[in-house]
Design a protein around this motif. Structure first.
Motif, PDB file in Angstrom:
ATOM      1  N   ARG A  52       0.862  -1.369  -0.075  1.00 39.83           N
ATOM      2  CA  ARG A  52      -0.088   0.091   0.118  1.00 39.83           C
ATOM      3  C   ARG A  52       0.907   1.149  -0.093  1.00 39.83           C
ATOM      4  O   ARG A  52       2.115   1.286   0.352  1.00 39.83           O
ATOM      5  CB  ARG A  52      -1.010   0.015   1.197  1.00 39.83           C
ATOM      6  N   SER A  53       0.186   2.389  -0.454  1.00 31.82           N
ATOM      7  CA  SER A  53       1.140   3.727  -0.536  1.00 31.82           C
ATOM      8  C   SER A  53       0.132   4.856  -0.078  1.00 31.82           C
ATOM      9  O   SER A  53       0.449   5.250   0.976  1.00 31.82           O
ATOM     10  CB  SER A  53       1.850   3.839  -1.777  1.00 31.82           C
ATOM     11  N   CYS A  54      -0.653   5.182  -1.014  1.00 34.14           N
ATOM     12  CA  CYS A  54      -1.467   6.414  -0.770  1.00 34.14           C
ATOM     13  C   CYS A  54      -2.283   6.456   0.368  1.00 34.14           C
ATOM     14  O   CYS A  54      -2.720   7.326   1.087  1.00 34.14           O
ATOM     15  CB  CYS A  54      -1.839   7.092  -1.999  1.00 34.14           C
ATOM     16  N   VAL A  58      -5.556   6.194  -4.920  1.00 32.95           N
ATOM     17  CA  VAL A  58      -4.773   6.972  -6.025  1.00 32.95           C
ATOM     18  C   VAL A  58      -3.709   6.261  -6.646  1.00 32.95           C
ATOM     19  O   VAL A  58      -3.755   6.265  -7.759  1.00 32.95           O
ATOM     20  CB  VAL A  58      -4.303   8.325  -5.339  1.00 32.95           C
ATOM     21  N   CYS A  59      -3.165   5.501  -5.828  1.00 33.34           N
ATOM     22  CA  CYS A  59      -2.025   4.655  -6.322  1.00 33.34           C
ATOM     23  C   CYS A  59      -2.024   3.780  -6.901  1.00 33.34           C
ATOM     24  O   CYS A  59      -1.015   2.973  -7.823  1.00 33.34           O
ATOM     25  CB  CYS A  59      -0.766   4.839  -5.215  1.00 33.34           C
ATOM     26  N   GLY A  60      -3.077   2.885  -6.338  1.00 32.19           N
ATOM     27  CA  GLY A  60      -3.420   1.668  -7.091  1.00 32.19           C
ATOM     28  C   GLY A  60      -2.446   0.314  -6.584  1.00 32.19           C
ATOM     29  O   GLY A  60      -2.639  -0.764  -7.131  1.00 32.19           O
ATOM     30  N   ASP A  62      -2.782  -1.351  -3.621  1.00 32.98           N
ATOM     31  CA  ASP A  62      -3.354  -2.289  -2.604  1.00 32.98           C
ATOM     32  C   ASP A  62      -4.849  -2.997  -3.158  1.00 32.98           C
ATOM     33  O   ASP A  62      -5.477  -3.281  -2.428  1.00 32.98           O
ATOM     34  CB  ASP A  62      -3.884  -1.482  -1.259  1.00 32.98           C
ATOM     35  N   LEU A  72     -10.004  -2.085  -3.641  1.00 31.03           N
ATOM     36  CA  LEU A  72      -8.865  -1.552  -2.959  1.00 31.03           C
ATOM     37  C   LEU A  72      -9.266  -1.555  -1.655  1.00 31.03           C
ATOM     38  O   LEU A  72     -10.172  -1.162  -1.161  1.00 31.03           O
ATOM     39  CB  LEU A  72      -8.661  -0.026  -3.520  1.00 31.03           C
ATOM     40  N   CYS A  74      -8.034   0.523   0.613  1.00 30.77           N
ATOM     41  CA  CYS A  74      -8.101   1.549   1.072  1.00 30.77           C
ATOM     42  C   CYS A  74      -9.255   2.374   0.788  1.00 30.77           C
ATOM     43  O   CYS A  74      -9.702   3.412   1.274  1.00 30.77           O
ATOM     44  CB  CYS A  74      -6.934   2.219   0.950  1.00 30.77           C
TER      45      CYS A  74
HETATM   46 FE1  FES Z   1      -3.125   3.713  -2.885  1.00 32.00          FE
HETATM   47 FE2  FES Z   1      -5.004   2.008  -2.002  1.00 32.00          FE
HETATM   48  S1  FES Z   1      -3.155   2.493  -1.098  1.00 32.00           S
HETATM   49  S2  FES Z   1      -4.749   3.181  -3.838  1.00 32.00           S
END
Ligand code: FES
Ligand code: SF4
Ligand code: F3S
Length: 234
Positions: A52-54, A58-60, A62, A72, A74
Motif C-alpha cells: 500500500r502507499s497512498c 490514488v496509487c493503485g 493495494d 482497493l 483503502c
Molecule cells: Fe493507494 Fe490504496 S493505497 S490506492
C-alpha cells in the motif's frame, strides 16, 4: 465492534501451501479494510505482508481480493464489508508473500502497450499541441486508470492464458490510440491486434465490475477492436 478478519497467508520460506489465518480486530464502521490490515500488522503479527502507499485510492498498489471481489483495501469500508471479512491476494499472478503479488509481468505488458505520446512534429504555433474538448473526451475514461491490476486479475481469459495482454494494458493503449495528437496510431493498433491482444477478450465484463475507478473497460476494448477493423478495411 469486533470484526473477524480472515487472511490468506503464505510464506514461501515456511509454507508448502497457502492457508487461512483468522484475527479478531476492533473496528469502526467507517474504517477501511486497509486500517484492519494495519491493525493486524502493527499489533498482532508484524510478519503480515501487503502493499500500500497512498491509502486514498490514488496509487493503485493495494488491490486485493476482499470478500471474493477485487477491490482497493483503502477504499472498501467495514460498514460495507460486514463483520466477517476475507482477504486474499489477486488471482492469476504469482504470490510473493501473503497479499503481496509479483507484478513484473503486468508491468511488462503495460510497458509494451506504449503508454506515452509519440509526436516528433513541431506544433503549428511552435509551443503546444492543441486539442478540442470533443477529442479530449474520447479518452477521458481510460485516462483515469491507476494501474491497480484489479481488471486483469479478475479476467478468466487471463487466468487460463497468462499471455493475454489483459484489460489494463488495453485500457492504456486506448488512452493513446484515441489521442488526436499522437502519431503512432497504426503501430499501436498492430500491437493490440496481436494473437494475444484484444481478440482474446470474451466480453466477460469481470474487468468492468472490478475497476475501482469505474472505467468502462469492456467498452474501451470494444472501441480498440472497432478501430482495428476500420483500419483493416481502409
Ligand atoms: Fe493507494 Fe490504496 S493505497 S490506492
Ligand atoms: Fe485498475 Fe481500472 Fe486501470 Fe484496470 S482499468 S488497472 S481496474 S484502474
Ligand atoms: Fe476479460 Fe474483461 Fe474481456 S473480464 S474477457 S477483458 S470483458
Amino acid at each position: 465492534m469486533e470484526v473477524q478478519l480472515r487472511i490468506r497467508r503464505y510464506n514461501p520460506e515456511l509454507d508448502v501451501e497457502p492457508h487461512w489465518e483468522e484475527y479478531a480486530v476492533e473496528a469502526e464502521p467507517s474504517d477501511r479494510v486497509l486500517d484492519l490490515l494495519h491493525r493486524v500488522k502493527w499489533y498482532s503479527d508484524g510478519t503480515l505482508t501487503f502493499r500500500r502507499s497512498c491509502a486514498h485510492g490514488v496509487c493503485g498498489s493495494d488491490a486485493m481480493l476482499i470478500n471474493g471481489r477485487n477491490r482497493l483495501a483503502c477504499e472498501y469500508l467495514v460498514k460495507d464489508a460486514g463483520r466477517r471479512i476475507s482477504v486474499e491476494p489477486l488471482r492469476g499472478v504469482p504470490v510473493v508473500k501473503d497479499l503481496l503479488v509479483d507484478m513484473e509481468d503486468f508491468w511488462a505488458k503495460y510497458r509494451a502497450s506504449m503508454p506515452y505520446l509519440v509526436n516528433d512534429e513541431i506544433p503549428e504555433d511552435g509551443k503546444e499541441r492543441r486539442q478540442s474538448q470533443a477529442d479530449r473526451e474520447l479518452y477521458e475514461d481510460t485516462s483515469r486508470c491507476i494501474l491497480c491490476a484489479a481488471c486483469t486479475t479478475a479476467c478468466p481469459v487471463f487466468w487460463t492464458n497468462p499471455d493475454y495482454v489483459g484489460p489494463a494494458a488495453i485500457v492504456n493503449a486506448h488512452r493513446f490510440i484515441f489521442d488526436s495528437r499522437d502519431t503512432a496510431h497504426e503501430e499501436r493498433l498492430e500491437l493490440m491486434a496481436d494473437a494475444d491482444g484484444v481478440w482474446r477478450c470474451r466480453t466477460v465484463f469481470n474487468c468492468v465490475e472490478a475497476c475501482p475507478r469505474g472505467i468502462n473497460v469492456t467498452r474501451a476494448i470494444f472501441e480498440v477492436t472497432r478501430e482495428i477493423k476500420q483500419a483493416e478495411r481502409a
